[in-house]
Design a protein around this motif. Sequence first.
Motif, PDB file in Angstrom:
ATOM      1  N   VAL A   1      38.914  44.498  43.534  1.00 42.26           N
ATOM      2  CA  VAL A   1      38.048  43.390  43.951  1.00 42.26           C
ATOM      3  C   VAL A   1      38.321  43.059  45.416  1.00 42.26           C
ATOM      4  CG1 VAL A   1      37.490  40.955  43.593  1.00 42.26           C
ATOM      5  CG2 VAL A   1      37.982  42.417  41.625  1.00 42.26           C
ATOM      6  N   ILE A   2      37.252  42.841  46.151  1.00 44.80           N
ATOM      7  CA  ILE A   2      37.427  42.397  47.546  1.00 44.80           C
ATOM      8  C   ILE A   2      37.789  40.915  47.501  1.00 44.80           C
ATOM      9  CG2 ILE A   2      36.383  42.182  49.826  1.00 44.80           C
ATOM     10  CD1 ILE A   2      34.380  44.344  49.003  1.00 44.80           C
ATOM     11  N   ASP A   3      39.075  40.640  47.653  1.00 44.99           N
ATOM     12  CA  ASP A   3      39.543  39.244  47.592  1.00 44.99           C
ATOM     13  C   ASP A   3      39.067  38.471  48.808  1.00 44.99           C
ATOM     14  OD1 ASP A   3      41.290  37.155  46.351  1.00 44.99           O
ATOM     15  OD2 ASP A   3      42.423  37.383  48.223  1.00 44.99           O
TER      16      ASP A   3
ATOM     17  N   VAL B   1      41.114  42.795  52.141  1.00 47.17           N
ATOM     18  CA  VAL B   1      42.222  42.658  51.197  1.00 47.17           C
ATOM     19  C   VAL B   1      41.656  42.831  49.791  1.00 47.17           C
ATOM     20  CG1 VAL B   1      44.104  41.224  50.354  1.00 47.17           C
ATOM     21  CG2 VAL B   1      43.393  41.079  52.758  1.00 47.17           C
TER      22      VAL B   1
ATOM     23  N   VAL C   1      42.241  43.440  45.624  1.00 47.94           N
ATOM     24  CA  VAL C   1      43.204  43.109  44.569  1.00 47.94           C
ATOM     25  C   VAL C   1      42.846  43.933  43.338  1.00 47.94           C
ATOM     26  CG1 VAL C   1      44.132  41.295  43.088  1.00 47.94           C
ATOM     27  CG2 VAL C   1      43.578  40.785  45.471  1.00 47.94           C
TER      28      VAL C   1
ATOM     29  N   ASP D   1      43.365  45.105  39.267  1.00 50.15           N
ATOM     30  CA  ASP D   1      43.403  44.295  38.052  1.00 50.15           C
ATOM     31  C   ASP D   1      44.821  43.947  37.614  1.00 50.15           C
ATOM     32  OD1 ASP D   1      40.708  44.079  37.956  1.00 50.15           O
ATOM     33  OD2 ASP D   1      40.389  45.464  36.289  1.00 50.15           O
TER      34      ASP D   1
ATOM     35  N   GLY E   1      34.384  39.221  47.027  1.00 42.98           N
ATOM     36  CA  GLY E   1      34.098  38.951  45.622  1.00 42.98           C
ATOM     37  C   GLY E   1      33.515  40.127  44.882  1.00 42.98           C
TER      38      GLY E   1
ATOM     39  N   VAL F   1      33.221  43.567  43.024  1.00 41.28           N
ATOM     40  CA  VAL F   1      34.098  44.470  42.285  1.00 41.28           C
ATOM     41  C   VAL F   1      33.721  45.897  42.676  1.00 41.28           C
ATOM     42  CG1 VAL F   1      34.864  45.242  40.009  1.00 41.28           C
ATOM     43  CG2 VAL F   1      34.224  42.838  40.362  1.00 41.28           C
TER      44      VAL F   1
ATOM     45  N   HIS G   1      41.718  32.485  46.852  1.00 44.92           N
ATOM     46  CA  HIS G   1      42.215  33.750  47.402  1.00 44.92           C
ATOM     47  C   HIS G   1      43.636  34.014  46.901  1.00 44.92           C
ATOM     48  CE1 HIS G   1      39.203  33.770  51.025  1.00 44.92           C
ATOM     49  NE2 HIS G   1      38.703  34.320  49.926  1.00 44.92           N
TER      50      HIS G   1
ATOM     51  N   HIS H   1      35.850  32.967  41.398  1.00 47.94           N
ATOM     52  CA  HIS H   1      36.168  34.212  42.097  1.00 47.94           C
ATOM     53  C   HIS H   1      36.219  35.323  41.050  1.00 47.94           C
ATOM     54  CE1 HIS H   1      37.120  36.501  45.509  1.00 47.94           C
ATOM     55  NE2 HIS H   1      38.433  36.407  45.533  1.00 47.94           N
ATOM     56  N   THR H   2      36.337  36.548  41.496  1.00 48.20           N
ATOM     57  CA  THR H   2      36.175  37.681  40.581  1.00 48.20           C
ATOM     58  C   THR H   2      37.454  38.476  40.365  1.00 48.20           C
ATOM     59  OG1 THR H   2      35.349  38.888  42.496  1.00 48.20           O
ATOM     60  CG2 THR H   2      33.708  37.994  40.985  1.00 48.20           C
ATOM     61  N   THR H   3      38.560  38.022  40.946  1.00 47.48           N
ATOM     62  CA  THR H   3      39.811  38.754  40.741  1.00 47.48           C
ATOM     63  C   THR H   3      40.410  38.399  39.383  1.00 47.48           C
ATOM     64  OG1 THR H   3      41.082  36.984  41.790  1.00 47.48           O
ATOM     65  CG2 THR H   3      40.333  38.780  43.219  1.00 47.48           C
ATOM     66  N   THR H   4      41.209  39.299  38.862  1.00 53.08           N
ATOM     67  CA  THR H   4      41.925  38.981  37.619  1.00 53.08           C
ATOM     68  C   THR H   4      42.992  37.927  37.885  1.00 53.08           C
ATOM     69  OG1 THR H   4      43.316  40.904  38.046  1.00 53.08           O
ATOM     70  CG2 THR H   4      41.518  41.182  36.480  1.00 53.08           C
TER      71      THR H   4
ATOM     72  N   TYR I   1      48.007  40.908  59.721  1.00 51.21           N
ATOM     73  CA  TYR I   1      46.746  40.277  60.121  1.00 51.21           C
ATOM     74  C   TYR I   1      46.827  39.613  61.500  1.00 51.21           C
ATOM     75  CZ  TYR I   1      46.541  40.708  55.045  1.00 51.21           C
ATOM     76  OH  TYR I   1      46.611  41.191  53.763  1.00 51.21           O
TER      77      TYR I   1
END
Lengths: 92, 387
Positions: free
Chosen positions: A9-11, A19, A21, A23, A42, A44, B76, B102-105, B226
Amino acid sequence: MSTEVERLVIDRFEGTVAVLVSDDGTSIDVDRALLPKGAGAGDVLRVNVGPQGGFRWSEAVVDVRATAERVMEGEDILGGLRKRDPGGDVVL
Amino acid sequence: MRLIALLALLAPSVLSGQGQPVEVIFLDVGQGDAVVIKAPEGQTALIDAGPGVDLSSALQSLDVKQLDLVVATHPHADHIGGMWQILQSTPVRFYMDNGQPHTTTTYSSVMQTLRSRPEITYLEAVPRTLQLGSVSIQVLPLPQYPSSNLNNHSVGLLVEHGEFRAFLSGDSERPELTHFLQADIVPDVTLLKAPHHGSDDAVSDAFLQIARPEVVVISVGYGNTYGHPSPSALYTYRRYADQVFRTDQHGPVTVSGYEDGTYQVTLGGTLVVQPPEPTASISISVVADAPGNDHQNTNGEYAIVSNGSDVAVDISGWTLCDAAAHCFSFPSGASVPGDGLIILYTGRGRGDGARFYMGSGAAVWNNDGDTATLRDGAGQTVVRHVY
C-alpha cells in the motif's frame, strides 16, 4: 513456475520517495517514479516478486478493487465508532 | 539503552514555576511521532504512537499505567505504527483520529481493535475542549474538505495549562497551517511541535509570526532518508524560537510548562526507545563495477558494511537494499565486529559471518549510480549511501 505477488500500500509520499507498507507492516521506500502512472497515496499495489526476491516495479498495478474494499471497511468501522461519541466537551 | 545525564535548560526568565507543571514529552521513536502529555493531577494522553516501535517500556519509565486519551493525528504508518501494540498493552479510555480511513493493514488492525473494544470511547476531531485535569486540550477544526495528502488533515491540538500553550498538529504542511491561520485559532504559544518532522513543506513564516514559539521540538529519526529536518526549516525555526531541539540528536525531550507561562526543558534521561549510538558509526560503501560482464561476475560486485566503533553491532534481521528494492536480510546472529567490516556479495556462495551472499543471478548495483540503504529490524534506516 508461478510468480509470487505481493500487496503493498502506498502509505504516503515523502518528496520523491514513496513509502509503501506491506501487509505485515514493513515499510519500504521506493523511488516514486517506479510506481504505476497515476498511482496515489492509499492505493493498493500488486507487485510481482522476482526469483531473487526483488520487486518488479515495471509490472506493478493498482488493485482498484482491494483499494475500494479497504476504504469501505475503514468507513464502516468509523461509522460504528462515531456512535460512541458522547459529543461536546469531555472531561477525561 | 543510552544514558544521558539529565540536562535542565531554564529559560532566562524562569527560575521556578508556580505549582505543578504539565509535562509534554517527545519520545525518541526514530522517524515518527509519539508525544506523551502528563497533567499535574496524573491524567495522561498519547499523541501518535510512532513508526512501529514498542512504546511500552517508555510508558513504564514515565509511570504511565493508563492512557486517558489517545490521538492519532492522521493514519500514516510513522504515526500509528505502534498504535495496535498500545491498544493491546495499555488501558485506553478515549480515542480520537482524523476520521479519514486509510488502506494499510497497520490502520486496519487498529480500527478492528477499536471496534472490538466497546470500553474505548471514540471521539470525533471536531472543535471541542478535552479537559485533562487542569490541562485543557482544544481540538482545532480540520479543513472542511479532506485532502488526498493526509498530512494536511492532521488533528490540530492546542494544549493549555494557564499561560503555557503548546501547539501540536501532526504532519500539517503549509495548506493546513494556512487553514489554521485563516480560522484565526493560532495563539502566541510557548511550545511548537515542528510539523512533519521539520520538512521544508511544513514551515510557514506567516504561521510562525503569529505563533511565536519560544521552544520548537522536532521529532525526527537519525539518518532518515527523507532529508528531515531540512536545513532551511532549521534555519527558519532558529530565527523565531529561543531553542530548537531534535529527538535524533537530543533523545527524548520533556517540556514542563507552568501555569504562569514559564517552562523548563529536560533532555535525555532513560526514556530512549531507539538508541542511535550503537549504529551511528556504521557506514556503507559499494563496489559496483565488477571485472568483465557484471551479470556474469555477480560476486565481482559487493557492498561493504563497516563499523567505526570498537563495539560490535548486531545486525540480525537488518536489510540492505538498492534503490530498486533488491534486498538482502541478514540472518540471525549476524554482526559487524568492532572496528571491522562485513562484505555482502551479490552472487551465490556460502556465508561465513564475515562474507554474505545475496544469491542473485544478475548484477544488482548499478554502475552509473545507485543508493544502498541499511535498515534495522524495525525498518528504520540506519545509514544510506548514494553514489
